[in-house]
Scaffold this motif. Structure first.
Motif, PDB file in Angstrom:
ATOM      1  N   GLY A 167      -1.146  -0.235  14.675  1.00 61.75           N
ATOM      2  CA  GLY A 167      -1.227   1.126  14.173  1.00 61.75           C
ATOM      3  C   GLY A 167      -0.005   1.576  13.404  1.00 61.75           C
ATOM      4  O   GLY A 167      -0.020   2.636  12.766  1.00 61.75           O
ATOM      5  N   VAL A 168       1.068   0.787  13.411  1.00 58.77           N
ATOM      6  CA  VAL A 168       2.312   1.183  12.748  1.00 58.77           C
ATOM      7  C   VAL A 168       2.118   1.331  11.244  1.00 58.77           C
ATOM      8  O   VAL A 168       2.567   2.319  10.640  1.00 58.77           O
ATOM      9  N   ALA A 169       1.450   0.370  10.605  1.00 56.18           N
ATOM     10  CA  ALA A 169       1.277   0.416   9.151  1.00 56.18           C
ATOM     11  C   ALA A 169       0.510   1.668   8.721  1.00 56.18           C
ATOM     12  O   ALA A 169       0.901   2.364   7.778  1.00 56.18           O
ATOM     13  N   ASP A 170      -0.581   1.979   9.406  1.00 56.64           N
ATOM     14  CA  ASP A 170      -1.385   3.156   9.043  1.00 56.64           C
ATOM     15  C   ASP A 170      -0.605   4.452   9.251  1.00 56.64           C
ATOM     16  O   ASP A 170      -0.704   5.387   8.449  1.00 56.64           O
ATOM     17  N   LEU A 171       0.164   4.534  10.327  1.00 53.77           N
ATOM     18  CA  LEU A 171       0.954   5.733  10.582  1.00 53.77           C
ATOM     19  C   LEU A 171       1.999   5.946   9.481  1.00 53.77           C
ATOM     20  O   LEU A 171       2.249   7.081   9.057  1.00 53.77           O
ATOM     21  N   LEU A 172       2.599   4.877   9.013  1.00 53.88           N
ATOM     22  CA  LEU A 172       3.575   4.987   7.927  1.00 53.88           C
ATOM     23  C   LEU A 172       2.909   5.447   6.632  1.00 53.88           C
ATOM     24  O   LEU A 172       3.466   6.269   5.894  1.00 53.88           O
ATOM     25  N   LEU A 173       1.709   4.915   6.355  1.00 57.89           N
ATOM     26  CA  LEU A 173       0.985   5.346   5.162  1.00 57.89           C
ATOM     27  C   LEU A 173       0.629   6.827   5.245  1.00 57.89           C
ATOM     28  O   LEU A 173       0.734   7.557   4.257  1.00 57.89           O
ATOM     29  N   GLU A 174       0.221   7.277   6.418  1.00 54.30           N
ATOM     30  CA  GLU A 174      -0.117   8.689   6.608  1.00 54.30           C
ATOM     31  C   GLU A 174       1.092   9.591   6.377  1.00 54.30           C
ATOM     32  O   GLU A 174       0.934  10.750   5.957  1.00 54.30           O
ATOM     33  N   GLN A 215       0.816  -1.196   0.000  1.00 53.04           N
ATOM     34  CA  GLN A 215       0.000   0.000   0.000  1.00 53.04           C
ATOM     35  C   GLN A 215       0.858   1.257   0.000  1.00 53.04           C
ATOM     36  O   GLN A 215       1.980   1.256   0.497  1.00 53.04           O
ATOM     37  N   GLY A 216       0.290   2.329  -0.535  1.00 51.08           N
ATOM     38  CA  GLY A 216       0.944   3.614  -0.492  1.00 51.08           C
ATOM     39  C   GLY A 216       2.043   3.774  -1.524  1.00 51.08           C
ATOM     40  O   GLY A 216       2.316   2.874  -2.329  1.00 51.08           O
ATOM     41  N   SER A 217       2.657   4.941  -1.494  1.00 48.23           N
ATOM     42  CA  SER A 217       3.787   5.238  -2.376  1.00 48.23           C
ATOM     43  C   SER A 217       4.766   6.115  -1.616  1.00 48.23           C
ATOM     44  O   SER A 217       4.409   6.745  -0.618  1.00 48.23           O
TER      45      SER A 217
END
Length: 329
Positions: free
Chosen positions: A73-80, A50-52
């Motif tokens: 929550g680590v994955a979502d924070l990195l995407l943000e 996910q993400g770029s």
């Protein structure tokens, strides 16, 4: 009398096997794959991509799956924060296969993930690994240093120590005997022990409500995942022994993090690794246990970003300046 007892015992084991099979199918229907699949060296791996932006690869530990990085929550924070985030179910966990006929050491798993990343076009990611995943991350960096921008190691087992808990998982890793146990008595026994395991993983902090809600005991106690968990547990000490000669050769930025209350892998191992890896950064999180990424997800993300920035600077700066920078990291 002995023959009758054996028949009754065999019937009971058969009944347990059927019941566990039903529970497994039900769990897999309730928790279908959330990502995609890639085939590498004949192994079907489940992953999310996910993400770029600057790539980050997250490697989960034992007893959990790739979803643990989302639950923390680590994955979502990195995407943000604008990262490309790639997370695999390691072989045998979640929805990834674990074919027989291979030892599935940390090095073998690292090599498999390296080939998968090549297929996905992921170049020089920061690799973060938790617990057993930290050994895989270290193996990836040791074997493929030019393809690894940096490491973030959480609650890892880095040096040989006496581990009485290994004796508990060895039976499940044995051929034949392990198969019988995994399909019969191990799942119900695991359901009884699971509350104690969770408390040990998070102690001294409480088990987070999100983990309670999202973690699936039934998925973790499938015979296939019990096998992966058991084999990895049995290979933990050999994995650390095989890696220790590489620690001083790691040239990329390395950030080591542990909880001061970790009862699964004591933080003194993190301190010892810090003394062996030149230029590494160490942070001990007060009040955290083994699941440090659940307790301090923001700190983990900042460590990942710190490593990424340090890697970028050292890659393009002249060697003498880069060496000076490494001494301050």
């Amino acid at each position: 009398m002995t023959g009758r007892t054996l028949l009754v015992g065999a019937a009971a084991l058969a009944g347990l096997a059927v019941a566990n099979s039903v529970v497994t199918r039900r769990a897999e229907r309730k928790h279908p794959p959330q990502g995609r699949f890639i085939r590498v060296d004949g192994v079907r791996l489940h992953y999310t991509d996910q993400g770029s932006g600057p790539p980050v690869v997250l490697v989960h530990g034992n007893a959990v799956t790739s979803g643990d990085w989302g639950t923390s929550g680590v994955a979502d924070l990195l995407l943000e924060r604008g990262h490309r985030v790639v997370v695999f179910d390691r072989p045998g966990f979640g929805h990834s296969e674990r074919p027989r006929g291979r030892a599935w050491t940390a090095k073998q798993q690292a090599d498999l993930l390296h080939k998968a990343l090549k297929q996905l076009g992921v170049e020089r990611p920061v690799v973060a690994g938790h617990s057993w995943g930290a050994i895989v991350a270290l193996s990836l960096a040791a074997c493929h240093p030019t393809d690894t921008a940096g490491l973030v190691l959480l609650s890892g087992y880095y040096f040989w120590t006496v581990r009485p808990d290994v004796l508990l998982v060895v039976p499940g890793a044995l051929p034949v005997v392990g198969d019988i146990l995994r399909y019969t008595v191990s799942p119900p026994l695991g359901r009884v022990l699971m509350p104690l395991l969770k408390r040990a993983m998070f102690s001294p902090s409480p088990v987070p409500s999100r983990f309670r809600a999202e973690y699936s005991d039934a998925m973790a106690l499938r015979p296939s995942q019990i096998r992966a968990t058991s084999v990895d547990g049995a290979l933990m000490i050999p994995g650390a022994l095989g890696l220790r000669r590489h620690y001083e050769d790691l040239s990329m930025p390395v950030f080591i993090m542990a909880g001061d209350g970790d009862k699964v892998v004591y933080p003194k191992g993190a301190r010892r690794l810090h003394s062996h890896v030149p230029g590494s950064t160490l942070r001990i999180i007060e009040g955290a246990g083994h699941m440090v990424h659940h307790f301090a997800p923001q700190e983990v993300v900042e460590a990942i970003r710190h490593v990424g920035e340090a890697s970028h600077e050292s890659r393009w700066l002249p060697h003498s300046v880069a060496a000076a920078l490494a001494e301050t990291v």
